[in-house]
Design a protein around this motif. Structure first.
Motif, short mmCIF file in Angstrom:
data_model
loop_
_atom_site.label_atom_id
_atom_site.label_comp_id
_atom_site.label_asym_id
_atom_site.label_seq_id
_atom_site.Cartn_x
_atom_site.Cartn_y
_atom_site.Cartn_z
N TRP A 1 52.03 43.68 61.78
CA TRP A 1 51.58 42.30 61.81
C TRP A 1 50.49 42.05 60.77
O TRP A 1 50.47 41.01 60.09
CB TRP A 1 51.08 41.94 63.20
CG TRP A 1 50.56 40.54 63.33
CD1 TRP A 1 49.29 40.16 63.63
CD2 TRP A 1 51.30 39.32 63.16
NE1 TRP A 1 49.18 38.78 63.67
CE2 TRP A 1 50.41 38.25 63.38
CE3 TRP A 1 52.63 39.04 62.84
CZ2 TRP A 1 50.81 36.92 63.30
CZ3 TRP A 1 53.03 37.71 62.75
CH2 TRP A 1 52.13 36.67 62.99
N GLY A 2 49.58 42.98 60.60
CA GLY A 2 48.51 42.83 59.61
C GLY A 2 49.06 42.65 58.21
O GLY A 2 48.68 41.71 57.50
N PRO A 3 49.96 43.53 57.75
CA PRO A 3 50.54 43.34 56.42
C PRO A 3 51.29 42.02 56.26
O PRO A 3 51.22 41.39 55.20
CB PRO A 3 51.51 44.53 56.29
CG PRO A 3 50.93 45.58 57.18
CD PRO A 3 50.32 44.84 58.33
N VAL A 4 52.01 41.58 57.30
CA VAL A 4 52.76 40.33 57.21
C VAL A 4 51.82 39.14 57.06
O VAL A 4 52.02 38.27 56.20
CB VAL A 4 53.68 40.15 58.44
CG1 VAL A 4 54.21 38.73 58.50
CG2 VAL A 4 54.83 41.13 58.38
N GLU B 1 51.79 50.38 54.64
CA GLU B 1 51.45 48.96 54.54
C GLU B 1 50.27 48.62 55.45
O GLU B 1 49.32 47.95 55.04
CB GLU B 1 52.66 48.11 54.93
CG GLU B 1 53.87 48.30 54.05
CD GLU B 1 53.60 47.87 52.63
OE1 GLU B 1 53.26 46.69 52.42
OE2 GLU B 1 53.71 48.71 51.73
N ALA B 2 50.32 49.09 56.70
CA ALA B 2 49.24 48.83 57.64
C ALA B 2 47.96 49.53 57.22
O ALA B 2 46.86 48.97 57.32
CB ALA B 2 49.65 49.28 59.04
N ALA B 3 48.09 50.77 56.73
CA ALA B 3 46.92 51.53 56.31
C ALA B 3 46.22 50.84 55.13
O ALA B 3 44.99 50.82 55.05
CB ALA B 3 47.32 52.95 55.93
N TYR C 1 42.82 44.39 62.52
CA TYR C 1 44.20 44.82 62.72
C TYR C 1 44.25 46.19 63.39
O TYR C 1 45.18 46.48 64.16
CB TYR C 1 44.95 44.84 61.40
CG TYR C 1 45.19 43.47 60.84
CD1 TYR C 1 45.88 42.51 61.59
CD2 TYR C 1 44.71 43.10 59.58
CE1 TYR C 1 46.09 41.24 61.09
CE2 TYR C 1 44.93 41.82 59.08
CZ TYR C 1 45.62 40.90 59.83
OH TYR C 1 45.83 39.63 59.35
N GLY C 2 43.27 47.04 63.12
CA GLY C 2 43.20 48.31 63.81
C GLY C 2 42.97 48.12 65.30
O GLY C 2 43.61 48.81 66.12
N ARG C 3 42.12 47.19 65.66
CA ARG C 3 41.89 46.88 67.09
C ARG C 3 43.13 46.29 67.73
O ARG C 3 43.44 46.56 68.89
CB ARG C 3 40.70 45.92 67.24
CG ARG C 3 39.37 46.52 66.81
CD ARG C 3 38.19 45.72 67.35
NE ARG C 3 38.25 44.32 66.95
CZ ARG C 3 37.74 43.82 65.84
NH1 ARG C 3 37.11 44.64 64.98
NH2 ARG C 3 37.82 42.54 65.54
N PHE C 4 43.85 45.48 66.95
CA PHE C 4 45.08 44.88 67.48
C PHE C 4 46.13 45.94 67.77
O PHE C 4 46.82 45.90 68.79
CB PHE C 4 45.62 43.85 66.47
CG PHE C 4 46.88 43.17 66.92
CD1 PHE C 4 46.86 42.33 68.02
CD2 PHE C 4 48.08 43.38 66.26
CE1 PHE C 4 48.03 41.69 68.44
CE2 PHE C 4 49.23 42.75 66.68
CZ PHE C 4 49.21 41.90 67.77
N ARG D 1 47.47 38.72 70.71
CA ARG D 1 46.71 38.12 69.62
C ARG D 1 45.55 37.30 70.14
O ARG D 1 44.45 37.30 69.54
CB ARG D 1 47.63 37.24 68.77
CG ARG D 1 48.71 38.00 68.01
CD ARG D 1 49.66 37.02 67.31
NE ARG D 1 48.94 36.17 66.38
CZ ARG D 1 49.26 34.91 66.11
NH1 ARG D 1 50.29 34.33 66.74
NH2 ARG D 1 48.56 34.20 65.25
N ALA D 2 45.76 36.62 71.26
CA ALA D 2 44.72 35.76 71.82
C ALA D 2 43.53 36.57 72.34
O ALA D 2 42.41 36.05 72.43
CB ALA D 2 45.30 34.90 72.94
N GLU D 3 43.75 37.83 72.70
CA GLU D 3 42.65 38.65 73.19
C GLU D 3 41.63 38.94 72.09
O GLU D 3 40.46 39.21 72.38
CB GLU D 3 43.17 39.97 73.76
CG GLU D 3 43.91 39.80 75.08
CD GLU D 3 44.14 41.13 75.78
OE1 GLU D 3 43.22 41.98 75.75
OE2 GLU D 3 45.24 41.33 76.35
N LEU D 4 42.07 38.89 70.84
CA LEU D 4 41.17 39.15 69.72
C LEU D 4 40.80 37.89 68.94
O LEU D 4 39.84 37.90 68.17
CB LEU D 4 41.80 40.17 68.76
CG LEU D 4 41.99 41.59 69.30
CD1 LEU D 4 42.66 42.46 68.25
CD2 LEU D 4 40.66 42.19 69.71
#
Length: 445
Positions: free
Chosen positions: A296-299, A252-254, A264-267, A380-383
């Motif tokens: 988190w990215g897929p969601v 899912e993430a991939a 999302y990769g950086r996260f 999340r706030a860092e990005l």
């Protein structure tokens, strides 16, 4: 498979570095007339100057013979029959020397393979030389003999350890097909020990990576914990991506990152770096937080799709997306419910943390997973600069004096009993007298 033998004065391993329980097992096996060796990662780590977390034992005694020597022993495993000697929570794993698959097997268990060449059952017993040849990497084909305190290195393992090189024993294609998890182990050992994977060992990995989909999801869950919660999560993640091993584990993430969204990769790297830092400081970590970050990215992506395409409100779309993503993920890596429940809590808190009116913030502070949700918001706030103000607000809110935030509550608390033992006392701590009951008048007949 002739070994290189280091005598007691040629290596730095001391029995003081070996756990007392492992020594008990080694000594008893040796006293009973069996060969007894500390084997694999324990020997490797001791030679590298690291303290092993586990000590495994190899012997020519069968599992049933080991069980006959130890009343605190149980036999486990179908694919590999093993003896576990239990000392409270400490488990010493004892394995019988493995033989070649074409060897005559006197055990009732046999060797069996799938059509893809994967070993399904493998309980063929043999000699120490055959056992060494059956090991996955040369740096794991190392044996410490309790009888004379010598170290036996097979297949050039001692030389590879000196060269900081990770070399697979045998034909890589065949060995990876026997057990595709060996590809994950190659990455884990490389990241954990700082070893470079040899060209012949890494060559087939990208081609054979899809074989991981044949591994039971429950086993892959345990492997992902070893991969990502060992303190080298960032380096491990980058190698998983490099060799094409991340997608079979987290499809899912991939898929989301494959659409060109590298945020999302950086996260994920940010979450892994945070986890690595906590492990280095001996702080508690939980798999749930990491899985929340990985998915988190897929969601977020699925939530937006449900809002745009299904016309759903955000809350309904989010709940549906969470169910959908976790439902798909557990088909690859089985996430136990005790963790997936926490993952959902962390995700749901992200929306609740945006609502700061009235008494909601105070109620949120009482949420059992508030701290995990807050830490997730900080990442999340860092990005995302849009979340910076929200994260700072919650930081200040927690640091503020509860008395200053709640003067009315303070006054109310002073009027309430301080504990169950204080009930029935006046403000000065003296016990209040109950009003005397008047006796009832008897009715005159």
């Amino acid at each position: 498979m002739q070994p290189v033998v280091l005598t007691r004065d040629q290596h730095g391993i001391s029995r003081r570095q070996i756990s007392e329980n492992a020594l008990k097992v080694l000594y008893r096996l040796n006293k009973a007339g069996f060969d007894a060796y500390l084997v694999g990662g324990g020997v490797r780590d001791l030679l590298l100057g690291r303290q092993p977390k586990d000590f495994d034992v190899a012997t020519n005694a069968t599992p049933e013979q080991v069980k006959g020597l130890f009343s605190n022993c149980r036999l486990v495993g179908r694919r590999f029959r093993l003896a576990h000697v239990l000392f409270g929570r400490d488990v010493i794993e004892v394995a019988t020397f493995r033989g070649h698959h074409h060897s005559v097997n006197t055990s009732k268990h046999i060797s069996a393979r799938s059509k893809e060449g994967m070993l399904l059952r493998d309980n063929v017993y043999g000699t120490i030389e055959e056992d060494a040849e059956r090991r996955d990497f040369t740096v794991n084909a190392l044996y410490y003999n309790i009888a004379d305190f010598t170290v036996h290195g097979f297949a050039g393992g001692l030389a590879d350890l000196e060269a900081r090189r990770l070399e697979l024993i045998g034909d890589p294609q065949t060995r990876y097909r026997e057990d595709p998890v060996r590809m994950l182990r190659a990455v884990r050992f490389s990241a954990k020990l700082g070893l470079s994977i040899s060209p012949r060992t890494e060559a087939p990995i990208k081609e054979l990576a899809p074989l991981l989909t044949d591994i039971p999801p429950a086993r892959l869950f345990e492997e992902t914990l070893k991969l990502l919660l060992a303190g080298q999560g960032v380096e491990t993640y980058r190698q998983l991506q490099h060799y094409g091993l991340f997608a079979p584990l987290f499809p899912e993430a991939a898929e989301v990152m494959g659409r060109g969204n590298n945020r999302y990769g950086r996260f994920i790297e940010l979450a892994l770096a945070n986890t690595d830092e906590r492990i280095a400081q001996d702080q508690r970590v939980t798999p749930a937080f990491l899985y929340a970050a990985l998915l988190w990215g897929p969601v977020e992506t699925r939530t937006q799709e449900f809002v745009n395409e299904g016309g759903l409100g955000y809350h309904d779309a989010f709940m549906l997306a969470a169910d959908d993503v976790i439902g798909r993920q557990v088909k690859s890596v089985a996430i136990p419910r005790r963790f997936s429940t926490v993952v959902r809590d962390i995700w749901q808190l992200q929306d609740r943390l945006t609502k700061r009116a009235g008494k909601r913030p105070f109620r949120l502070l009482e949420h059992p997973k508030f701290r995990a949700g807050y830490d997730f918001l900080l990442l999340r706030a860092e990005l995302d600069p849009r979340l910076k103000e929200l994260a700072e607000w919650w930081t200040e809110f927690q640091q503020a004096n509860p008395v200053e935030r709640h003067p009315a509550e303070r006054h109310s608390a002073e009027r309430q009993p301080q504990s169950r033992n204080d009930e029935g006392k006046d403000g000065g701590g003296r016990k209040r007298k109950r009003p005397r009951r008047r006796p009832r008048r008897r009715k005159e007949s």
